[in-house]
Design a protein around this motif. Structure first.
Motif, PDB file in Angstrom:
ATOM      1  N   GLU A  90       0.804  -1.224   0.000  1.00  0.00           N
ATOM      2  CA  GLU A  90       0.000   0.000   0.000  1.00  0.00           C
ATOM      3  C   GLU A  90       0.835   1.270   0.000  1.00  0.00           C
ATOM      4  O   GLU A  90       0.372   2.320  -0.441  1.00  0.00           O
ATOM      5  CB  GLU A  90      -0.949   0.000   1.201  1.00  0.00           C
ATOM      6  N   THR A  91       2.054   1.203   0.492  1.00  0.00           N
ATOM      7  CA  THR A  91       2.867   2.412   0.619  1.00  0.00           C
ATOM      8  C   THR A  91       4.043   2.457  -0.336  1.00  0.00           C
ATOM      9  O   THR A  91       4.670   3.501  -0.487  1.00  0.00           O
ATOM     10  CB  THR A  91       3.410   2.553   2.051  1.00  0.00           C
ATOM     11  N   SER A  92       4.375   1.331  -0.972  1.00  0.00           N
ATOM     12  CA  SER A  92       5.561   1.248  -1.847  1.00  0.00           C
ATOM     13  C   SER A  92       6.786   1.799  -1.138  1.00  0.00           C
ATOM     14  O   SER A  92       7.556   2.587  -1.695  1.00  0.00           O
ATOM     15  CB  SER A  92       5.312   2.019  -3.161  1.00  0.00           C
ATOM     16  N   SER A  93       6.969   1.396   0.109  1.00  0.00           N
ATOM     17  CA  SER A  93       8.019   1.970   0.947  1.00  0.00           C
ATOM     18  C   SER A  93       9.370   1.292   0.800  1.00  0.00           C
ATOM     19  O   SER A  93      10.384   1.813   1.257  1.00  0.00           O
ATOM     20  CB  SER A  93       7.594   1.892   2.418  1.00  0.00           C
ATOM     21  N   ILE A  94       9.385   0.118   0.154  1.00  0.00           N
ATOM     22  CA  ILE A  94      10.629  -0.631   0.006  1.00  0.00           C
ATOM     23  C   ILE A  94      11.171  -0.461  -1.406  1.00  0.00           C
ATOM     24  O   ILE A  94      10.431  -0.499  -2.386  1.00  0.00           O
ATOM     25  CB  ILE A  94      10.406  -2.133   0.312  1.00  0.00           C
ATOM     26  N   ILE A  95      12.463  -0.284  -1.505  1.00  0.00           N
ATOM     27  CA  ILE A  95      13.116  -0.065  -2.794  1.00  0.00           C
ATOM     28  C   ILE A  95      12.746  -1.181  -3.765  1.00  0.00           C
ATOM     29  O   ILE A  95      12.794  -2.358  -3.415  1.00  0.00           O
ATOM     30  CB  ILE A  95      14.641   0.034  -2.562  1.00  0.00           C
ATOM     31  N   PRO A  96      12.305  -0.846  -4.976  1.00  0.00           N
ATOM     32  CA  PRO A  96      11.788  -1.882  -5.889  1.00  0.00           C
ATOM     33  C   PRO A  96      12.863  -2.757  -6.521  1.00  0.00           C
ATOM     34  O   PRO A  96      12.601  -3.909  -6.869  1.00  0.00           O
ATOM     35  CB  PRO A  96      11.048  -1.064  -6.951  1.00  0.00           C
ATOM     36  N   GLU A  97      14.078  -2.237  -6.706  1.00  0.00           N
ATOM     37  CA  GLU A  97      15.127  -3.007  -7.352  1.00  0.00           C
ATOM     38  C   GLU A  97      15.639  -4.133  -6.460  1.00  0.00           C
ATOM     39  O   GLU A  97      15.666  -4.010  -5.231  1.00  0.00           O
ATOM     40  CB  GLU A  97      16.310  -2.100  -7.746  1.00  0.00           C
ATOM     41  N   ASP A  98      16.067  -5.224  -7.099  1.00  0.00           N
ATOM     42  CA  ASP A  98      16.588  -6.371  -6.354  1.00  0.00           C
ATOM     43  C   ASP A  98      18.080  -6.210  -6.080  1.00  0.00           C
ATOM     44  O   ASP A  98      18.929  -6.958  -6.588  1.00  0.00           O
ATOM     45  CB  ASP A  98      16.337  -7.672  -7.135  1.00  0.00           C
ATOM     46  N   ILE A  99      18.406  -5.214  -5.274  1.00  0.00           N
ATOM     47  CA  ILE A  99      19.805  -5.028  -4.902  1.00  0.00           C
ATOM     48  C   ILE A  99      20.239  -6.134  -3.949  1.00  0.00           C
ATOM     49  O   ILE A  99      19.416  -6.825  -3.357  1.00  0.00           O
ATOM     50  CB  ILE A  99      20.019  -3.645  -4.247  1.00  0.00           C
ATOM     51  N   SER A 100      21.544  -6.299  -3.788  1.00  0.00           N
ATOM     52  CA  SER A 100      22.064  -7.400  -2.979  1.00  0.00           C
ATOM     53  C   SER A 100      21.595  -7.300  -1.525  1.00  0.00           C
ATOM     54  O   SER A 100      21.321  -8.323  -0.888  1.00  0.00           O
ATOM     55  CB  SER A 100      23.591  -7.418  -3.028  1.00  0.00           C
ATOM     56  N   TYR A 101      21.482  -6.078  -1.012  1.00  0.00           N
ATOM     57  CA  TYR A 101      21.057  -5.909   0.380  1.00  0.00           C
ATOM     58  C   TYR A 101      19.628  -6.409   0.574  1.00  0.00           C
ATOM     59  O   TYR A 101      19.316  -7.084   1.558  1.00  0.00           O
ATOM     60  CB  TYR A 101      21.166  -4.440   0.780  1.00  0.00           C
ATOM     61  N   LYS A 102      18.773  -6.088  -0.366  1.00  0.00           N
ATOM     62  CA  LYS A 102      17.388  -6.548  -0.309  1.00  0.00           C
ATOM     63  C   LYS A 102      17.334  -8.076  -0.378  1.00  0.00           C
ATOM     64  O   LYS A 102      16.546  -8.719   0.326  1.00  0.00           O
ATOM     65  CB  LYS A 102      16.592  -5.922  -1.449  1.00  0.00           C
ATOM     66  N   LYS A 103      18.169  -8.661  -1.212  1.00  0.00           N
ATOM     67  CA  LYS A 103      18.232 -10.117  -1.299  1.00  0.00           C
ATOM     68  C   LYS A 103      18.720 -10.728   0.014  1.00  0.00           C
ATOM     69  O   LYS A 103      18.246 -11.782   0.440  1.00  0.00           O
ATOM     70  CB  LYS A 103      19.146 -10.538  -2.454  1.00  0.00           C
ATOM     71  N   ASP A 104      19.682 -10.066   0.651  1.00  0.00           N
ATOM     72  CA  ASP A 104      20.182 -10.548   1.945  1.00  0.00           C
ATOM     73  C   ASP A 104      19.069 -10.523   2.993  1.00  0.00           C
ATOM     74  O   ASP A 104      18.951 -11.438   3.810  1.00  0.00           O
ATOM     75  CB  ASP A 104      21.351  -9.679   2.422  1.00  0.00           C
ATOM     76  N   VAL A 105      18.277  -9.445   2.983  1.00  0.00           N
ATOM     77  CA  VAL A 105      17.155  -9.345   3.925  1.00  0.00           C
ATOM     78  C   VAL A 105      16.173 -10.486   3.697  1.00  0.00           C
ATOM     79  O   VAL A 105      15.716 -11.139   4.648  1.00  0.00           O
ATOM     80  CB  VAL A 105      16.455  -7.979   3.792  1.00  0.00           C
TER      81      VAL A 105
END
Length: 404
Positions: A90-105
């Motif tokens: 609902e907020t689109s608060s998380i970065i949309p790209e699949d960066i390595s940090y997001k993958k680690d999370v």
């Protein structure tokens, strides 16, 4: 980790040496004796010394009177955002790209998507704990992995009372903290954060490297006629395009003001924050709320007399999350000041771009406030040493507009 104090630590090492010697000299029968002695020692030692859990460290670098930082509390919250499907969608608060940090999370925390902390946050969000309230509330707390409300927080300040109200009350917020602590313990968030220290430092270094050497804080303090205790920009490895400007008051009456910034782009697998125009606008805008909002709150009874001014813009303001009159008024004032500061420091052409943007965004009183600042406030600083001194003129303007 626990800290027993130097004296207790030395005694513990001595006892371990004695135990090993005893085992060698006397055999295994002495094990129970020494283990019993150690237990007594530890109980006695920890009962007379405070056990301290080592905190994740906030990473901070100074840039022209601004502390630019990565904050473990905000990183933890961004993980909860990511795991919360309703909030994230609902907020689109998380970065949309699949960066390595997001993958680690995703890899590290995926098994905790049904954790009670996530479920509780989802419920609180649906009941009003949204937008600036969650990140602001985290600033009232000590660092991870053991969160608790800081002892020096002024709980009578409007920022604290508003956040607690939107959380469903302080008791509920404390229960949420307890669940966050369980989340930290069970997922070992402490270790996750520490393993990404180099990544966080790269974000800080790249951001500072890309910025111009301009002292925006001195510009703001001169315009508002007031200083704050500290100025802090929190960058996040996960948050996207959401920016908030809270201020935190302590029991001594000091204000630490913040700009919590989501990134706007990705470069070389790192979130970007170093676009100069983007940066200076956010600094002037988000920090500006800490100068303007409290003055509006101090005059709220008078401000609310002109609530009819909200009617023609209500629909468009609510689309931008400005769901009441005083919030909308603060946005008008802050944006007007940004426009004036931009013209003074960067030229009329830059300011015209901003004012045109605000007109198109339904800030229909922006021209009146800009002209009032330009024609009355700025030429008469001997009369209005602070913006607070000038605020009655804004109330007079609201009265005139309301009559029209």
């Amino acid at each position: 980790m626990v800290c027993l104090g130097c004296e207790c630590y030395t005694r513990l090492l001595q006892l371990l040496v004695y135990m090993i010697r005893g085992l060698i000299m006397r055999g295994k029968k002495v094990i129970s004796f020494f283990l019993g002695t150690m237990m007594c020692f530890l109980v006695g030692c920890t009962s007379s010394n405070t056990i301290e859990v080592e905190e994740n460290k906030t990473l901070s670098k100074d840039f022209n009177n601004i502390n630019i930082m990565i904050d473990p509390r905000i990183e933890l919250l961004s993980v909860i955002f990511y795991l919360s499907p309703t909030y994230n969608n609902e907020t689109s608060s998380i970065i949309p790209e699949d960066i390595s940090y997001k993958k680690d999370v995703e890899k590290y925390f995926k098994e905790y998507k049904d954790h009670k902390a996530v479920k509780m946050f989802e419920l609180m969000y649906k009941e009003g704990f949204a937008y600036d309230a969650p990140p602001t509330s985290m600033l009232f707390l000590t660092n991870t992995p053991v969160l608790k409300i800081k002892e020096n927080i002024d709980k009578d300040d409007y920022m604290y009372t508003q956040c607690m109200e939107r959380a469903g009350g302080e008791d509920r917020f404390i229960r949420f903290i307890e669940e966050l602590n369980k989340f930290c313990e069970e997922s070992n968030f402490y270790d996750f954060y520490n393993k990404h220290i180099d990544y966080y430092n790269k974000i800080l270094d790249n951001t500072i490297k890309g910025l111009k050497d301009v002292d925006y804080i001195s510009q703001m303090e001169e315009y508002y006629g007031k200083k704050q205790n500290s100025y802090n920009i929190i960058l996040s490895g996960m948050l996207y395009a959401n920016n908030y400007g809270p201020r935190i008051k302590d029991t001594s009456g000091n204000f630490d003001i913040y700009s919590i910034q989501g990134s706007f782009d990705i470069e070389d697998d790192l979130p970007k924050f170093d676009d100069e125009e983007f940066f200076k606008y956010l600094v002037r805008h988000e920090f500006g709320h800490s100068f303007v909002n409290p003055v509006t709150t101090d005059n709220i009874d008078t401000v609310n007399k002109y609530e009819n001014l909200y009617t023609p813009i209500e629909s468009e303001m609510k689309k931008q999350a400005y769901s009441n009159w005083d919030t909308s008024l603060n946005e008008h004032i802050v944006r007007a000041v940004v426009i004036r500061m931009t013209e003074i420091n960067d030229g009329k052409n830059e300011a015209e771009k901003y004012i045109d943007k605000e007109r198109k965004s339904s800030f229909i009183y922006i021209d009146d406030i800009v002209n009032l600042l330009k024609d009355e406030y700025e030429p008469n600083r001997d009369k209005y040493s602070t913006f607070e001194d000038f605020y009655p003129n804004i109330l007079k303007l609201l009265d005139d507009l309301s009559k029209k």
